[in-house]
Design a protein around this motif. Structure first.
Motif, PDB file in Angstrom:
ATOM      1  N   ARG A 160       0.832  -1.208   0.000  1.00 52.64           N
ATOM      2  CA  ARG A 160       0.000   0.000   0.000  1.00 52.64           C
ATOM      3  C   ARG A 160       0.870   1.263   0.000  1.00 52.64           C
ATOM      4  O   ARG A 160       0.544   2.250  -0.651  1.00 52.64           O
ATOM      5  N   ALA A 161       1.983   1.207   0.730  1.00 51.82           N
ATOM      6  CA  ALA A 161       2.873   2.377   0.787  1.00 51.82           C
ATOM      7  C   ALA A 161       3.593   2.616  -0.539  1.00 51.82           C
ATOM      8  O   ALA A 161       4.054   3.718  -0.806  1.00 51.82           O
ATOM      9  N   MET A 162       3.681   1.552  -1.346  1.00 51.30           N
ATOM     10  CA  MET A 162       4.469   1.644  -2.583  1.00 51.30           C
ATOM     11  C   MET A 162       3.631   1.971  -3.821  1.00 51.30           C
ATOM     12  O   MET A 162       4.181   2.077  -4.920  1.00 51.30           O
ATOM     13  N   VAL A 163       2.309   2.119  -3.661  1.00 52.51           N
ATOM     14  CA  VAL A 163       1.448   2.235  -4.858  1.00 52.51           C
ATOM     15  C   VAL A 163       1.808   3.407  -5.764  1.00 52.51           C
ATOM     16  O   VAL A 163       1.624   3.337  -6.971  1.00 52.51           O
ATOM     17  N   ARG A 164       2.301   4.466  -5.186  1.00 47.33           N
ATOM     18  CA  ARG A 164       2.640   5.642  -5.999  1.00 47.33           C
ATOM     19  C   ARG A 164       4.129   5.692  -6.321  1.00 47.33           C
ATOM     20  O   ARG A 164       4.656   6.756  -6.645  1.00 47.33           O
ATOM     21  N   ASN A 165       4.775   4.544  -6.176  1.00 53.39           N
ATOM     22  CA  ASN A 165       6.198   4.452  -6.496  1.00 53.39           C
ATOM     23  C   ASN A 165       7.009   5.564  -5.820  1.00 53.39           C
ATOM     24  O   ASN A 165       7.694   6.346  -6.498  1.00 53.39           O
ATOM     25  N   PRO A 166       6.914   5.648  -4.497  1.00 53.79           N
ATOM     26  CA  PRO A 166       7.581   6.760  -3.803  1.00 53.79           C
ATOM     27  C   PRO A 166       9.099   6.671  -3.917  1.00 53.79           C
ATOM     28  O   PRO A 166       9.657   5.591  -4.065  1.00 53.79           O
ATOM     29  N   LYS A 167       9.721   7.831  -3.830  1.00 54.70           N
ATOM     30  CA  LYS A 167      11.194   7.873  -3.884  1.00 54.70           C
ATOM     31  C   LYS A 167      11.779   7.378  -2.561  1.00 54.70           C
ATOM     32  O   LYS A 167      12.903   6.901  -2.506  1.00 54.70           O
ATOM     33  N   ILE A 168      10.999   7.576  -1.492  1.00 52.19           N
ATOM     34  CA  ILE A 168      11.487   7.255  -0.146  1.00 52.19           C
ATOM     35  C   ILE A 168      10.446   6.394   0.564  1.00 52.19           C
ATOM     36  O   ILE A 168       9.242   6.679   0.486  1.00 52.19           O
ATOM     37  N   LEU A 169      10.910   5.352   1.239  1.00 52.15           N
ATOM     38  CA  LEU A 169      10.019   4.551   2.077  1.00 52.15           C
ATOM     39  C   LEU A 169      10.517   4.650   3.514  1.00 52.15           C
ATOM     40  O   LEU A 169      11.660   4.296   3.814  1.00 52.15           O
ATOM     41  N   ILE A 170       9.648   5.148   4.378  1.00 46.66           N
ATOM     42  CA  ILE A 170       9.968   5.246   5.799  1.00 46.66           C
ATOM     43  C   ILE A 170       9.282   4.092   6.507  1.00 46.66           C
ATOM     44  O   ILE A 170       8.056   3.934   6.402  1.00 46.66           O
ATOM     45  N   ALA A 171      10.067   3.270   7.197  1.00 40.44           N
ATOM     46  CA  ALA A 171       9.497   2.121   7.901  1.00 40.44           C
ATOM     47  C   ALA A 171       9.802   2.293   9.391  1.00 40.44           C
ATOM     48  O   ALA A 171      10.947   2.176   9.822  1.00 40.44           O
ATOM     49  N   ASP A 172       8.771   2.625  10.156  1.00 40.26           N
ATOM     50  CA  ASP A 172       8.927   2.949  11.573  1.00 40.26           C
ATOM     51  C   ASP A 172       8.612   1.707  12.402  1.00 40.26           C
ATOM     52  O   ASP A 172       7.451   1.360  12.566  1.00 40.26           O
ATOM     53  N   GLU A 173       9.633   1.038  12.866  1.00 41.17           N
ATOM     54  CA  GLU A 173       9.477  -0.208  13.638  1.00 41.17           C
ATOM     55  C   GLU A 173       8.583  -1.228  12.931  1.00 41.17           C
ATOM     56  O   GLU A 173       7.656  -1.764  13.550  1.00 41.17           O
ATOM     57  N   PRO A 174       8.831  -1.517  11.658  1.00 39.14           N
ATOM     58  CA  PRO A 174       7.898  -2.372  10.914  1.00 39.14           C
ATOM     59  C   PRO A 174       7.841  -3.809  11.423  1.00 39.14           C
ATOM     60  O   PRO A 174       6.894  -4.531  11.122  1.00 39.14           O
ATOM     61  N   THR A 175       8.868  -4.211  12.199  1.00 40.12           N
ATOM     62  CA  THR A 175       8.894  -5.594  12.681  1.00 40.12           C
ATOM     63  C   THR A 175       8.569  -5.680  14.168  1.00 40.12           C
ATOM     64  O   THR A 175       8.700  -6.742  14.774  1.00 40.12           O
TER      65      THR A 175
END
Ligand code: ADP
Length: 226
Positions: free
Chosen positions: A151-166
Protein backbone atom coordinates in the motif's frame (compact mmCIF):
# COMPACT_ATOMS: atom_id res chain seq x y z
CA UNK A 1 18.62 13.37 -1.84
CA UNK A 2 17.46 14.07 1.70
CA UNK A 3 19.25 17.06 3.19
CA UNK A 4 18.65 17.77 6.83
CA UNK A 5 20.75 20.70 7.92
CA UNK A 6 21.09 21.74 11.56
CA UNK A 7 17.47 20.95 12.27
CA UNK A 8 16.13 21.71 15.70
CA UNK A 9 12.63 20.99 16.94
CA UNK A 10 11.12 22.40 20.10
CA UNK A 11 7.45 21.42 20.46
CA UNK A 12 4.98 24.25 21.03
CA UNK A 13 4.58 23.92 24.75
CA UNK A 14 7.99 22.44 25.31
CA UNK A 15 11.24 24.00 26.30
CA UNK A 16 13.34 20.94 25.48
CA UNK A 17 14.97 20.39 22.14
CA UNK A 18 13.44 17.17 20.84
CA UNK A 19 15.87 17.47 17.94
CA UNK A 20 18.99 19.49 18.46
CA UNK A 21 21.00 20.56 15.44
CA UNK A 22 20.58 17.37 13.43
CA UNK A 23 22.47 17.27 10.14
CA UNK A 24 22.09 14.28 7.82
CA UNK A 25 22.59 13.78 4.11
CA UNK A 26 20.98 10.68 2.65
CA UNK A 27 21.68 9.87 -0.97
CA UNK A 28 19.05 8.60 -3.40
CA UNK A 29 18.84 4.84 -3.17
CA UNK A 30 20.49 4.55 0.25
CA UNK A 31 19.24 2.19 2.95
CA UNK A 32 19.69 3.75 6.36
CA UNK A 33 18.83 2.41 9.77
CA UNK A 34 17.86 4.86 12.49
CA UNK A 35 18.27 3.70 16.06
CA UNK A 36 17.97 5.33 19.46
CA UNK A 37 16.27 4.87 22.81
CA UNK A 38 12.68 5.85 23.38
CA UNK A 39 12.46 9.64 23.47
CA UNK A 40 15.63 10.12 21.40
CA UNK A 41 13.78 11.99 18.66
CA UNK A 42 13.24 9.33 15.99
CA UNK A 43 9.49 9.95 15.53
CA UNK A 44 10.06 13.68 15.57
CA UNK A 45 12.54 13.33 12.70
CA UNK A 46 10.15 11.15 10.69
CA UNK A 47 7.22 13.52 11.28
CA UNK A 48 9.31 16.42 10.02
CA UNK A 49 10.07 14.50 6.85
CA UNK A 50 6.38 13.73 6.22
CA UNK A 51 5.47 17.32 7.04
CA UNK A 52 3.21 16.44 9.97
CA UNK A 53 5.16 18.97 12.05
CA UNK A 54 7.49 21.86 11.27
CA UNK A 55 11.06 22.35 12.37
CA UNK A 56 11.83 25.20 14.76
CA UNK A 57 15.02 26.01 12.87
CA UNK A 58 17.28 24.51 10.24
CA UNK A 59 16.64 23.33 6.73
CA UNK A 60 15.03 20.28 5.19
CA UNK A 61 15.34 19.73 1.45
CA UNK A 62 14.13 16.55 -0.23
CA UNK A 63 14.62 15.94 -3.93
CA UNK A 64 15.38 19.63 -4.44
CA UNK A 65 12.21 20.67 -2.63
CA UNK A 66 12.88 23.06 0.24
CA UNK A 67 10.37 22.37 2.99
CA UNK A 68 10.25 26.08 3.83
CA UNK A 69 8.77 26.73 0.38
CA UNK A 70 6.08 24.05 0.36
CA UNK A 71 2.52 25.32 0.31
CA UNK A 72 -0.11 23.30 2.12
CA UNK A 73 -1.70 22.47 -1.23
CA UNK A 74 1.54 20.71 -2.19
CA UNK A 75 1.69 18.48 0.87
CA UNK A 76 -0.39 15.62 -0.62
CA UNK A 77 2.00 15.46 -3.59
CA UNK A 78 4.95 15.45 -1.21
CA UNK A 79 3.43 12.58 0.78
CA UNK A 80 3.02 10.55 -2.40
CA UNK A 81 6.78 10.74 -2.78
CA UNK A 82 7.27 9.34 0.72
CA UNK A 83 5.70 5.99 1.61
CA UNK A 84 5.25 5.11 5.27
CA UNK A 85 4.73 1.89 7.18
CA UNK A 86 4.36 1.47 10.92
CA UNK A 87 4.54 -1.15 13.63
CA UNK A 88 0.77 -1.60 13.59
CA UNK A 89 -0.24 -2.33 10.05
CA UNK A 90 -3.30 -0.07 9.97
CA UNK A 91 -5.12 -2.23 7.44
CA UNK A 92 -8.86 -1.92 6.94
CA UNK A 93 -10.29 -5.11 8.51
CA UNK A 94 -13.33 -5.35 6.24
CA UNK A 95 -11.37 -5.11 3.02
CA UNK A 96 -9.35 -7.75 1.24
CA UNK A 97 -5.66 -7.55 0.42
CA UNK A 98 -6.56 -6.25 -3.04
CA UNK A 99 -9.07 -3.72 -1.70
CA UNK A 100 -6.72 -2.42 0.99
CA UNK A 101 -4.08 -1.64 -1.61
CA UNK A 102 -6.63 -0.28 -4.11
CA UNK A 103 -8.05 2.03 -1.45
CA UNK A 104 -4.75 3.89 -1.15
CA UNK A 105 -4.92 4.60 -4.87
CA UNK A 106 -8.60 5.54 -4.79
CA UNK A 107 -8.04 8.24 -2.19
CA UNK A 108 -5.16 9.66 -4.19
CA UNK A 109 -7.48 10.03 -7.18
CA UNK A 110 -6.29 7.16 -9.37
CA UNK A 111 -8.53 5.97 -12.19
CA UNK A 112 -9.98 2.43 -12.23
CA UNK A 113 -7.64 1.60 -15.05
CA UNK A 114 -4.61 2.68 -13.03
CA UNK A 115 -5.85 0.74 -10.03
CA UNK A 116 -6.32 -2.40 -12.08
CA UNK A 117 -2.81 -2.06 -13.47
CA UNK A 118 -0.97 -1.13 -10.27
CA UNK A 119 -2.57 -3.28 -7.54
CA UNK A 120 -1.64 -6.70 -9.02
CA UNK A 121 1.92 -5.46 -9.54
CA UNK A 122 2.16 -4.42 -5.90
CA UNK A 123 0.71 -7.73 -4.72
CA UNK A 124 3.33 -9.54 -6.75
CA UNK A 125 6.11 -7.27 -5.47
CA UNK A 126 5.35 -8.26 -1.88
CA UNK A 127 4.87 -11.93 -2.71
CA UNK A 128 1.15 -12.28 -1.91
CA UNK A 129 -0.19 -13.27 -5.29
CA UNK A 130 -2.25 -16.17 -3.95
CA UNK A 131 -3.77 -14.12 -1.14
CA UNK A 132 -5.40 -11.18 -2.90
CA UNK A 133 -8.95 -11.99 -1.82
CA UNK A 134 -8.15 -12.70 1.81
CA UNK A 135 -8.98 -10.41 4.70
CA UNK A 136 -6.33 -9.14 7.14
CA UNK A 137 -7.37 -11.53 9.92
CA UNK A 138 -6.72 -14.46 7.58
CA UNK A 139 -3.08 -13.42 7.21
CA UNK A 140 -0.04 -13.74 9.45
CA UNK A 141 1.43 -10.56 10.95
CA UNK A 142 4.25 -10.66 8.43
CA UNK A 143 1.80 -10.96 5.54
CA UNK A 144 -0.24 -8.06 6.91
CA UNK A 145 2.88 -5.93 7.08
CA UNK A 146 3.66 -6.88 3.48
CA UNK A 147 0.19 -5.62 2.49
CA UNK A 148 0.96 -2.38 4.31
CA UNK A 149 4.24 -2.12 2.41
CA UNK A 150 2.44 -2.76 -0.91
CA UNK A 151 0.00 0.00 0.00
CA UNK A 152 2.87 2.38 0.79
CA UNK A 153 4.47 1.64 -2.58
CA UNK A 154 1.45 2.23 -4.86
CA UNK A 155 2.64 5.64 -6.00
CA UNK A 156 6.20 4.45 -6.50
CA UNK A 157 7.58 6.76 -3.80
CA UNK A 158 11.19 7.87 -3.88
CA UNK A 159 11.49 7.25 -0.15
CA UNK A 160 10.02 4.55 2.08
CA UNK A 161 9.97 5.25 5.80
CA UNK A 162 9.50 2.12 7.90
CA UNK A 163 8.93 2.95 11.57
CA UNK A 164 9.48 -0.21 13.64
CA UNK A 165 7.90 -2.37 10.91
CA UNK A 166 8.89 -5.59 12.68
CA UNK A 167 7.89 -4.51 16.18
CA UNK A 168 4.93 -6.91 16.26
CA UNK A 169 6.53 -9.78 14.37
CA UNK A 170 8.42 -12.95 15.26
CA UNK A 171 11.94 -13.42 13.90
CA UNK A 172 10.90 -15.35 10.78
CA UNK A 173 8.29 -12.79 9.74
CA UNK A 174 10.69 -9.98 10.63
CA UNK A 175 13.34 -11.43 8.35
CA UNK A 176 10.82 -11.62 5.48
CA UNK A 177 9.78 -8.01 5.95
CA UNK A 178 13.40 -6.83 6.08
CA UNK A 179 14.19 -8.86 2.94
CA UNK A 180 11.28 -7.12 1.22
CA UNK A 181 12.57 -3.70 2.27
CA UNK A 182 15.97 -4.64 0.81
CA UNK A 183 14.33 -5.71 -2.43
CA UNK A 184 12.42 -2.43 -2.65
CA UNK A 185 15.67 -0.59 -1.97
CA UNK A 186 17.41 -2.53 -4.74
CA UNK A 187 14.72 -1.28 -7.11
CA UNK A 188 15.88 2.27 -6.31
CA UNK A 189 13.73 3.48 -3.43
CA UNK A 190 15.55 5.11 -0.53
CA UNK A 191 14.68 3.21 2.64
CA UNK A 192 14.77 4.66 6.12
CA UNK A 193 14.25 1.96 8.72
CA UNK A 194 13.67 2.72 12.39
CA UNK A 195 14.23 -0.31 14.58
CA UNK A 196 14.94 -1.35 18.15
CA UNK A 197 15.90 -4.84 17.06
CA UNK A 198 19.65 -5.36 17.44
CA UNK A 199 19.43 -8.63 15.53
CA UNK A 200 18.18 -6.77 12.47
CA UNK A 201 20.92 -4.17 12.78
CA UNK A 202 23.55 -6.90 13.14
CA UNK A 203 22.27 -8.84 10.15
CA UNK A 204 22.46 -5.92 7.75
CA UNK A 205 25.50 -4.17 6.32
CA UNK A 206 23.95 -0.75 6.25
CA UNK A 207 24.49 2.79 7.37
CA UNK A 208 23.38 3.10 10.99
CA UNK A 209 22.48 6.50 12.42
CA UNK A 210 22.13 6.78 16.18
CA UNK A 211 20.07 9.49 17.83
CA UNK A 212 20.51 10.30 21.51
CA UNK A 213 18.66 13.13 23.25
CA UNK A 214 17.87 14.75 19.92
CA UNK A 215 21.41 14.61 18.55
CA UNK A 216 23.12 12.35 16.05
CA UNK A 217 25.81 10.67 18.14
CA UNK A 218 26.97 8.14 15.58
CA UNK A 219 26.62 7.71 11.83
CA UNK A 220 28.58 4.74 10.51
CA UNK A 221 28.53 2.10 7.84
CA UNK A 222 28.08 -1.27 9.51
CA UNK A 223 30.44 -3.86 8.12
CA UNK A 224 30.76 -7.54 8.75
CA UNK A 225 27.16 -8.64 8.83
CA UNK A 226 26.68 -12.04 10.40
P1 ADP B 1 11.37 8.56 19.81
O1 ADP B 1 10.55 8.41 18.58
O2 ADP B 1 12.83 8.37 19.56
O3 ADP B 1 10.87 7.72 20.94
P2 ADP B 1 10.18 11.20 19.98
O4 ADP B 1 10.55 11.91 18.74
O5 ADP B 1 8.80 10.64 20.09
O6 ADP B 1 11.27 10.08 20.31
O7 ADP B 1 10.36 12.19 21.20
C1 ADP B 1 11.52 13.03 21.38
C2 ADP B 1 11.25 13.99 22.53
O8 ADP B 1 10.23 14.89 22.15
C3 ADP B 1 10.78 13.31 23.81
O9 ADP B 1 11.36 14.01 24.89
C4 ADP B 1 9.29 13.52 23.78
O10 ADP B 1 8.76 13.59 25.07
C5 ADP B 1 9.17 14.87 23.08
N1 ADP B 1 7.90 14.98 22.32
C6 ADP B 1 7.47 14.16 21.34
N2 ADP B 1 6.29 14.58 20.85
C7 ADP B 1 5.95 15.71 21.55
C8 ADP B 1 4.85 16.61 21.51
N3 ADP B 1 3.84 16.47 20.64
N4 ADP B 1 4.86 17.65 22.40
C9 ADP B 1 5.88 17.83 23.27
N5 ADP B 1 6.95 17.02 23.34
C10 ADP B 1 7.00 15.96 22.50
Amino acid sequence: MILIDRVTKIYDKGTQRSLDGVTLHIKPGEFVILIGASGAGKSTLLKLLTREIFQTSGKIVIGGLDYDDIMSSEVPALRRRIGTVFQDFKLLPNRTVYENIAFALEISGASNKEIQAIVPRMIELVGLSGRRDQFPDQLSGGEQQRVAIARAMVRNPKILIADEPTGNLDSKNSAEVIALLEKINQHGTTVMLVTHDVNIVKALEKRVITLEHGKVTSDTMRKGAV
